[in-house]
Scaffold this motif. Structure first.
Motif, PDB file in Angstrom:
ATOM      1  N   GLY A 136       8.414 -27.005  36.961  1.00 52.03           N
ATOM      2  CA  GLY A 136       9.400 -26.328  36.112  1.00 52.03           C
ATOM      3  C   GLY A 136      10.685 -27.111  35.918  1.00 52.03           C
ATOM      4  N   ASN A 137      10.668 -28.411  36.266  1.00 51.42           N
ATOM      5  CA  ASN A 137      11.910 -29.183  36.107  1.00 51.42           C
ATOM      6  C   ASN A 137      12.053 -29.793  34.710  1.00 51.42           C
ATOM      7  OD1 ASN A 137      13.153 -28.833  38.675  1.00 51.42           O
ATOM      8  ND2 ASN A 137      11.556 -30.100  39.546  1.00 51.42           N
ATOM      9  N   TRP A 138      11.030 -29.657  33.861  1.00 52.72           N
ATOM     10  CA  TRP A 138      11.153 -30.197  32.501  1.00 52.72           C
ATOM     11  C   TRP A 138      11.627 -29.094  31.553  1.00 52.72           C
ATOM     12  CZ3 TRP A 138       5.925 -33.312  31.730  1.00 52.72           C
ATOM     13  CH2 TRP A 138       5.904 -34.373  32.641  1.00 52.72           C
ATOM     14  N   GLN A 139      12.785 -28.535  31.840  1.00 54.36           N
ATOM     15  CA  GLN A 139      13.393 -27.552  30.950  1.00 54.36           C
ATOM     16  C   GLN A 139      14.902 -27.620  31.158  1.00 54.36           C
ATOM     17  OE1 GLN A 139      12.168 -23.520  31.920  1.00 54.36           O
ATOM     18  NE2 GLN A 139      11.934 -24.037  34.079  1.00 54.36           N
ATOM     19  N   GLU A 140      15.638 -27.111  30.157  1.00 51.55           N
ATOM     20  CA  GLU A 140      17.099 -27.263  30.228  1.00 51.55           C
ATOM     21  C   GLU A 140      17.700 -26.436  31.361  1.00 51.55           C
ATOM     22  OE1 GLU A 140      18.723 -28.490  25.917  1.00 51.55           O
ATOM     23  OE2 GLU A 140      17.850 -26.475  25.992  1.00 51.55           O
ATOM     24  N   TYR A 141      17.174 -25.250  31.588  1.00 47.55           N
ATOM     25  CA  TYR A 141      17.661 -24.388  32.674  1.00 47.55           C
ATOM     26  C   TYR A 141      16.458 -23.927  33.489  1.00 47.55           C
ATOM     27  CZ  TYR A 141      22.112 -24.315  30.281  1.00 47.55           C
ATOM     28  OH  TYR A 141      23.287 -24.702  29.701  1.00 47.55           O
ATOM     29  N   LYS A 142      16.619 -23.946  34.815  1.00 42.49           N
ATOM     30  CA  LYS A 142      15.514 -23.517  35.678  1.00 42.49           C
ATOM     31  C   LYS A 142      16.046 -22.448  36.628  1.00 42.49           C
ATOM     32  CE  LYS A 142      12.266 -25.146  39.234  1.00 42.49           C
ATOM     33  NZ  LYS A 142      11.731 -26.233  40.051  1.00 42.49           N
ATOM     34  N   VAL A 143      15.283 -21.374  36.794  1.00 41.03           N
ATOM     35  CA  VAL A 143      15.624 -20.376  37.808  1.00 41.03           C
ATOM     36  C   VAL A 143      14.807 -20.714  39.050  1.00 41.03           C
ATOM     37  CG1 VAL A 143      15.472 -17.935  38.441  1.00 41.03           C
ATOM     38  CG2 VAL A 143      16.188 -18.595  36.126  1.00 41.03           C
TER      39      VAL A 143
END
Ligand SMILES: NC(=O)c1ccc[n+]([C@@H]2O[C@H](COP(=O)([O-])OP(=O)(O)OC[C@H]3O[C@@H](n4cnc5c(N)ncnc54)[C@H](OP(=O)(O)O)[C@@H]3O)[C@@H](O)[C@H]2O)c1
Length: 324
Positions: free
Chosen positions: A94-101
């Motif tokens: 999930g690190n290939w996104q602008e914001y991660k929860v």
């Protein structure tokens, strides 16, 4: 916000799209929201997207096992002091996104004196190299072989083994066109494209075979490597770059050798926060000293992820995903 999404299992450059998605909600179990600063592209990302771990991968998903984010929001039950800190969110893709929860308990603060680029590569390869060497480079080991010698982790294994006074023979496949940066650092570098390379490794070890071999290739290559290990020695198998498993029956052909499987994920998920932090501290020290530093050869913004994925396997060094 933008996210890279792996739609379905398949060749990574064709099944990953950059799409607009709604930001995830902070859950009540102590989560934080990160604005991603940089992420990495590793073989483990590409292998997972391709469907190699189909039984534990649900599609669509946002890939990226490694990255650094800045905490911009803390949920209830998450430590407020994380706000504004750069952290490594471990344990999930999930690190290939602008914001991660991410759950706060899986976020590890990056020391102020470590650059974001260095911190990005502080986790997957350095921790794997440290753990494998701790476990398998014991007092009786005199000579080791490491395949994927041009890989990031190959160089780190070499440095850690060398620091223990162990001779290291590097093996290169020529698959990527990369060259070992400093051949003189290795006791020898052998091309596995040349027939008879297994015997050559045995000869270089002094005749009996190496004490331990670290294998990230698998397939027939690993079977040949088993034959270059002395009876009583070990093959540490931690990757599948050939795309093929070690052939059944390989151990019968080379009796007395052992195969140990290594998966960082299993160890990290069974470790306490303190144990993981202690390993990260060793990783940062190794990065500062140079032995665990990763060479980066380029960076592209998230929206160019397909190009990054296509270029990564043959790039001269690692590629970074950035979030301009
Ligand atoms: N099990 C775990 O928990 C764990 C943790 C960390 C890393 N790994 C594994 O370690 C491996 C290396 O990771 P990395 O990030 O260091 O990679 P990397 O820097 O991207 O380098 C990959 C290297 O793999 C070799 N290679 C590529 N395609 C190949 C093929 N078809 N056959 C044989 N060799 C090939 C090349 O080395 P040569 O040119 O020298 O052959 C290349 O330099 C990956 O398989 C990764 O999954 C596993």
């Amino acid at each position: 916000m933008l996210a890279a999404l792996a739609r379905e299992p398949g060749p990574p450059p064709s099944v990953v799209d950059v799409v607009e998605v709604e930001p995830g909600a902070l859950d009540e179990g102590g989560s934080v929201r990160l604005r991603m600063l940089a992420s990495t592209v590793n073989p483990s990302d590409l292998v997972t997207i391709s469907g190699a771990y189909a039984s534990r991968t649900r599609y669509p998903f946002v890939p990226g096992f490694e990255g650094v984010g800045e905490v911009v929001e803390v949920g209830e039950d998450a430590p407020r002091e994380l706000l504004g800190r750069r952290v490594l969110p471990l344990g999930t893709a999930g690190n290939w996104q602008e914001y991660k929860v991410a759950p706060a308990r899986w976020c590890f603060a990056v020391p102020d004196d470590v650059t974001t680029e260095d911190a990005c590569f502080a986790y997957v390869n350095p921790l794997s190299a440290l753990l494998m060497v701790d476990e398998h480079a014991h007092a009786g080991v005199r000579v080791a072989a490491v395949n994927g010698a041009t890989s990031a982790i190959g160089g780190q294994l070499r440095a850690l083994l060398d620091a223990r006074g162990i001779e290291v023979i590097g093996l290169t496949s020529g698959a990527t066109g990369r060259r070992v940066p400093s051949p003189a650092d290795w006791s020898a570098v052998v091309s596995t494209a040349v027939p008879g390379w297994g015997e050559e490794v045995r000869r270089l070890s002094g005749g009996a075979g190496v004490d331990v071999a670290f294998d990230c290739v698998g397939g027939e290559h690993a079977a040949t490597l088993l034959g270059a290990i002395r009876p009583g020695g070990s093959l540490v198998h931690y990757g599948l770059l050939s795309g093929r498993p070690i052939p059944a029956g390989s151990l019968r052909e080379h009796p007395g050798r052992r195969i140990h499987l290594f998966r960082l994920r299993d160890i990290v998920h069974a470790s306490s926060r303190e144990q993981i932090q202690a390993l990260l501290d060793r990783s940062y020290r190794g990065i500062a000293a140079g032995s665990l530093r990763t060479a980066v050869s380029g960076a592209r913004p998230l929206r160019e992820i397909r190009r990054l994925i296509a270029e990564a396997p043959s790039a001269a060094g690692k590629l970074l995903v950035t979030f301009p």
